[in-house]
Scaffold this motif. Structure first.
Motif, PDB file in Angstrom:
ATOM      1  N   LEU A 112       0.869  -1.170   0.000  1.00  0.00           N
ATOM      2  CA  LEU A 112       0.000   0.000   0.000  1.00  0.00           C
ATOM      3  C   LEU A 112       0.908   1.223   0.000  1.00  0.00           C
ATOM      4  O   LEU A 112       1.750   1.389   0.895  1.00  0.00           O
ATOM      5  N   VAL A 113       0.743   2.101  -0.996  1.00  0.00           N
ATOM      6  CA  VAL A 113       1.693   3.185  -1.238  1.00  0.00           C
ATOM      7  C   VAL A 113       0.956   4.510  -1.321  1.00  0.00           C
ATOM      8  O   VAL A 113      -0.065   4.627  -2.018  1.00  0.00           O
ATOM      9  N   PHE A 114       1.460   5.479  -0.565  1.00  0.00           N
ATOM     10  CA  PHE A 114       1.081   6.870  -0.808  1.00  0.00           C
ATOM     11  C   PHE A 114       2.250   7.536  -1.515  1.00  0.00           C
ATOM     12  O   PHE A 114       3.393   7.453  -1.057  1.00  0.00           O
ATOM     13  N   ARG A 115       1.953   8.171  -2.634  1.00  0.00           N
ATOM     14  CA  ARG A 115       3.008   8.862  -3.376  1.00  0.00           C
ATOM     15  C   ARG A 115       2.437  10.180  -3.899  1.00  0.00           C
ATOM     16  O   ARG A 115       1.365  10.206  -4.507  1.00  0.00           O
ATOM     17  N   GLN A 116       3.170  11.230  -3.636  1.00  0.00           N
ATOM     18  CA  GLN A 116       2.740  12.573  -4.026  1.00  0.00           C
ATOM     19  C   GLN A 116       2.424  12.637  -5.526  1.00  0.00           C
ATOM     20  O   GLN A 116       3.185  12.130  -6.345  1.00  0.00           O
ATOM     21  N   ASP A 117       1.294  13.229  -5.869  1.00  0.00           N
ATOM     22  CA  ASP A 117       0.899  13.436  -7.267  1.00  0.00           C
ATOM     23  C   ASP A 117       0.811  12.133  -8.047  1.00  0.00           C
ATOM     24  O   ASP A 117       1.167  12.062  -9.226  1.00  0.00           O
ATOM     25  N   ALA A 118       0.331  11.079  -7.402  1.00  0.00           N
ATOM     26  CA  ALA A 118       0.246   9.792  -8.075  1.00  0.00           C
ATOM     27  C   ALA A 118      -0.706   9.837  -9.262  1.00  0.00           C
ATOM     28  O   ALA A 118      -0.436   9.250 -10.318  1.00  0.00           O
ATOM     29  N   CYS A 119      -1.816  10.531  -9.115  1.00  0.00           N
ATOM     30  CA  CYS A 119      -2.808  10.553 -10.198  1.00  0.00           C
ATOM     31  C   CYS A 119      -2.270  11.197 -11.464  1.00  0.00           C
ATOM     32  O   CYS A 119      -2.712  10.869 -12.574  1.00  0.00           O
TER      33      CYS A 119
END
Length: 1003
Positions: A112-119
């Motif tokens: 499970l990853v949160f990454r800035q500006d993924a979209c």
């Protein structure tokens, strides 16, 4: 007095201009060298930055934190001050932790990853991107594999690894959370710097490529989790990697590393930028060695040209100097009148040379290194005064005889002998210096420092002087014979050369001119071919794709499926070297070797080697289905020392290898069977293993194998083949023989059986033929694909094995795989491609079950080598070669201009006495062209001799070259073409001067 000197200059303005141009070249050469080094320092940095990898342009700040225990957590806020020291970077914050619940098994977790500006960095395939809390987006391939779609709910739980020695897995270790799949996504370029180097998209055996579960910061924070990875990925922009800011970048990285160390051990800074900076510095060091190699002989050649030109000019006006001496002028007036004319011209040329040298480098830099700039400054002029002083010293030295000789000597029409003891002593000193420099270069192992740097210059100069000393006797003998034979034209031309006191030095100058140009050609051509060898043979093929580890049979099957005709693809893997003394080994599908691999010169062709490595062999023993059955009768089974029967099988399709355990051998006749999923479409029998429990010694027993079958169509292990002892090989702990009803295997192991007793089917040539580079394997054995040794037969010797170098071995992959019994994935599996590979080869390999890890291309490596210091430095060799030719041409013009008055007077007198026009034309037109022709030939030989003595020491192969058979000599046609071009330029100048002389002869 100054007006008189100026009048003299105007009267002989042609000679003055020529001398000024020679001085200009001398000073321009001295200025061009440091100016070019300044420009090339910038070009090297720009080239290495342009061809660097994403990892070499980024920095990763990583740490771990237990979300349930905050003490000891890395403080990312304190890193901000250090990030300010790295201007020009863009940063992406990310965090991740392992979860279970998405995939059907718990062997591997989902991240499970949160990454800035993924979209902004994914392409939504279905549904939408992240909006609210509890939203996640899942990779399209993962969704298909898990049977999920946009809008479905999924429950995820933080997971921890359980290191079970028999069955490791991940277990839930947190509070489950119900999440909604907002959409599915794909990533067009998983190597984009945005994703960093965190392995989000690596492949998992039997599952395929992985894709992270992406979510927002709120969802990530509210989900219960423990140990979490935190990262800040920085990517350098154009400003950060500007060639003028590299010092600031290096200092900023040091400050960032110190700050991370102060914060604590849980925080690490990972970057390959220092390797990039080191490569830039290494390239600059190599360039700073290569440029002076021809800068020094160029300056010496310019000073020699001035010495020769001034000497010629002074001899032409000896009568003037005699009148000045006869009138009893004071010594300073005599010196001023003798040297003033030349000194004015040299000083004017020196001033112009400062500007010309910088402008020349600016022009070359603008054309060759667009956008980089030459960074002009006063530093490039630091050697200009020394070059000007050297030019002035050469001018004064050339006039020493006329300044010191008495009037009677100056009035003599016939010149005094110039090959006296002083001249011989000077030449002896030059030869001694050449020997000392060459010896120093050899003793130091090729270190281009100290006097070793001067070796090429003095070796070529010494050889030029020796050849010039040998010329005059030969020319005199030729002229004498021509005169005796009545050939007046050649005789007059020959005597003109042999009797002119400056002819010997002019010939030495022309030889040195051609030698410098030819030496530059040698360096440029050898380096260019070396880069081709490094890029093609060093990579192995036009393109090499490394894939995720798969079974060797899967690799072979996939590549042959993608390229069934063997036109553009070849599967390769590495042998497992036993120790450091054993050469590295390559196993390749030699059926495609000639079509795909880049091949070394100087040995057998790829077709010949492929034929030697893949002779005919018996067909493999196969079963046609998954139900493996072995009917056998065992005897002499001792309780507590029972033998366990294992079978290694290899899929005939693409399902890999398997080690199948059939259990302990039982007394009497039994059928041992097991269902093997990998054999659903048939399998090859790789070997039978007889094992015992650990520490058991003194194992004996026998077994008669009656049949090996699967009960499916296609079985070919017929009773006749099975019972034939020649179709089986048992290297140790037993023997095989024929028995009624089948194959008898007798086991006799007095000691332990840590690896078991192996029975191998004979379906390959044995010993296995190999090709090798360097020394053949010691003891005629080699470590195979499975880590076990096998006997080899030396089939062919190579200058190098593609990709591995000059100490390596090459075997056929299919035969080597048949010998292997480990049922393990391939070591460094690769797919080699030639230029015929289709553009979508990556997609085809993925469809065939292979996952691409990296992609190396020969063209890309060649481009990188072309941007390194040695390649860029050699452009100065081209400049030096061109300047050398111009120096020789101007010296030839000046010599002809000085000789012209005397020769016109002599030949006019001979014409009055009846010398024919045709004879006069031959005497005038071919004097200097003949000199140029001989000098060109001797100059090429001189360059080759100088190259043999010093060329091996030049760092032409780039930074840290691989052990490959790099060329050491230039191509004959290239060297001949360069020599012909130089000869053409000098011959045109010589013929022009001859035509001018002929037009002045009357009647």
């Amino acid at each position: 007095m100054i007006q008189l000197v100026l009048a003299m200059i105007w009267t002989r303005r042609g000679q003055a201009v020529t001398l000024a141009l020679l001085a200009l070249f001398a000073v321009a050469s001295a200025v061009a060298s440091p100016a070019y080094l300044t420009a090339i320092d910038r070009a090297i940095a720009a080239g290495q930055i342009a061809t660097s990898t994403a990892a070499e342009r980024g920095v990763v700040i990583a740490g771990t934190v237990d979300n349930r225990v905050q003490s000891g957590a890395p403080d990312f806020a304190n890193v901000g001050a250090a990030l300010v020291e790295l201007p020009g970077f863009t940063y992406v914050y990310g965090s991740s932790f392992p979860t279970v619940g998405l995939e059907k098994d718990a062997v591997y977790p989902s991240r499970l990853v949160f990454r800035q500006d993924a979209c902004a960095n994914v392409r939504i395939v279905s549904g939408r991107c992240l909006i609210g809390e509890d939203d996640v987006i899942v990779g399209a391939a993962t969704a298909r594999r898990a049977g999920l779609a946009a809008g479905d709910a999924v429950t995820l739980t933080f997971a921890a690894f359980v290191d079970d020695p028999h069955d490791p897995y991940w277990e839930p270790k947190g509070v489950p959370k119900r999440l909604v799949i907002a959409g599915t996504y794909e990533v067009d370029d998983t190597a984009d710097p945005y994703w960093g180097s965190h392995g989000y998209f690596t492949s998992i055996p039997a599952r395929g490529p992985t894709e992270p579960i992406l979510t927002g910061s709120t969802t990530f924070a509210t989900m219960d989790h423990g140990m979490t990875d935190l990262t800040i990925d920085g990517t350098a922009g154009a400003d950060a990697l500007d060639v003028d800011n590299l010092g600031t970048l290096d200092a900023g990285l040091l400050a960032l590393t110190r700050k991370a160390t102060e914060i604590g051990p849980n925080l690490q800074v990972n970057t390959e930028i220092p390797y990039l900076l080191q490569r830039i510095e290494s390239g600059r060091e190599a360039a700073h060695l290569l440029v002076p190699v021809l800068a020094v002989p160029l300056v010496l050649l310019a000073c020699f040209s001035i010495f020769l030109a001034v000497g010629y000019g002074t001899q032409g006006r000896q009568s003037e100097l005699a009148v000045v001496a006869l009138r009893g002028s004071r010594w300073w007036n005599r010196w001023w009148l003798a040297t003033g004319e030349n000194l004015f011209a040299i000083l004017a040329g020196a001033v112009a040379g400062c500007l010309a040298g910088q402008l020349l480098v600016n022009a070359v830099a603008a054309a060759r290194f667009p956008g980089v700039g030459a960074d002009p400054g006063w530093a490039s002029l630091r050697y200009a005064p020394f070059a000007a002083l050297a030019a002035l010293a050469a001018a004064v030295l050339a006039q020493r005889r006329q300044l010191l000789s008495p009037v009677a000597t100056l009035l003599r029409r016939n010149p005094v002998r110039v090959n006296g003891p002083r001249a011989i002593a000077v030449e002896a000193v030059v030869i001694l210096l050449a020997v000392v420099c060459a010896v120093q270069l050899a003793v130091s192992g090729g270190s281009l420092t100290g006097v070793g740097l001067l070796a090429p210059a003095f070796v070529m100069l010494a050889l030029a002087l020796l050849s010039a000393r040998a010329l005059l006797p030969l020319v005199t003998r030729y002229a004498t014979r021509a005169l005796a034979a009545g050939r007046l034209g050649p005789a007059l031309a020959g005597f003109q050369l042999s009797r002119r006191p400056g002819a010997q030095r002019l010939f030495a100058l022309l030889v040195a001119t051609v030698a410098v140009a030819a030496y530059a050609t040698c360096a440029v051509d050898v380096a260019a071919r070396g880069r081709v060898v490094q890029s093609e043979l060093g990579v192995g093929a036009a393109r090499v794709i490394q894939v995720e580890p798969v079974f060797r049979s899967q690799l072979l099957h996939a590549v042959r499926e993608v390229d069934p005709e063997g036109r553009f693809a070849m599967a390769t893997t590495r042998l497992r070297s036993g120790d450091s003394a054993e050469p590295v080994g390559l196993a390749a599908d030699t059926t495609r070797l000639a079509a795909v691999a880049s091949w070394p010169a100087g040995g057998p062709s790829a077709q010949e080697v492929a034929h030697e490595l893949r002779p005919g062999a018996p067909p493999p023993m196969v079963i046609g289905g998954p139900d493996l059955k072995i009917k056998a009768t065992a005897g002499d089974v001792i309780k507590g020392k029972e033998l366990r029967l294992n079978v290694v099988v290899s899929s005939l399709a693409d399902q890999g290898e398997a080690l199948v355990s059939l259990g302990d051998l039982r007394p009497g006749e039994w059928t041992y069977e097991q269902n093997v999923a990998a054999c659903s479409r048939g399998c090859r029998i790789s070997g039978l293993q007889f094992m015992v429990n650990d520490k058991v010694v003194g194992v004996t027993g026998h077994l008669t194998i009656e049949s090996v079958t699967s009960g499916a169509p296609g079985d070919t292990v017929t009773p006749a083949v099975l019972a034939d002892p020649s179709r089986w090989r048992m290297p140790s702990f037993g023997r095989v023989s024929s028995a009624p009803g089948g194959l008898r295997v007798d086991i006799d192991a007095p000691g332990e059986l840590p690896e078991g007793a192996w029975l191998h089917p004979v379906d390959t040539p044995y010993p296995l033929p190999i090709a090798y580079a360097g020394r053949p394997p010691s003891g005629d054995v080699l470590t195979g694909l499975d880590g076990f040794s096998f006997a080899v037969d030396d089939a062919a010797g190579l200058s190098a094995v593609p990709r591995l170098g000059q100490r390596a071995t090459l075997v056929d992959l299919e035969y080597a795989d048949r010998l292997a019994i480990d049922a393990a994935p391939a070591l460094l599996p690769e797919v080699w491609l030639n230029h015929k590979a289709p553009p979508d080869i990556d997609e085809r390999l993925t469809e065939a079950g292979l996952t691409v890890l990296s992609d190396a291309r020969a063209a890309q490596v060649h481009s990188q080598l072309s941007q390194q210091g040695p390649a860029l430095a050699l452009w100065f060799h081209l400049i030096a070669g061109g300047l050398a030719v111009l120096l020789g041409a101007f010296a030839l013009v000046l010599a002809a201009a000085v000789d012209r008055a005397r020769r016109v007077e002599d030949l006019t007198a001979l014409r009055i006495q009846g010398l024919g026009r045709a004879t006069t034309s031959r005497a005038t037109l071919w004097t200097y062209p003949a000199l140029v022709g001989i000098a060109s030939l001797v100059g090429v030989v001189t360059a080759l001799a100088g190259w043999a003595a010093t060329g091996w020491a030049l760092p032409l192969a780039g930074i840290h070259p691989a052990a490959l058979p790099l060329p050491s000599w230039p191509r004959v046609l290239v060297l001949a073409g360069a020599a012909a071009l130089v000869l053409l330029v000098l011959a045109v100048v010589a013929l022009t001067t001859g035509r001018d002389l002929r037009s002045r002869i009357k009647p």
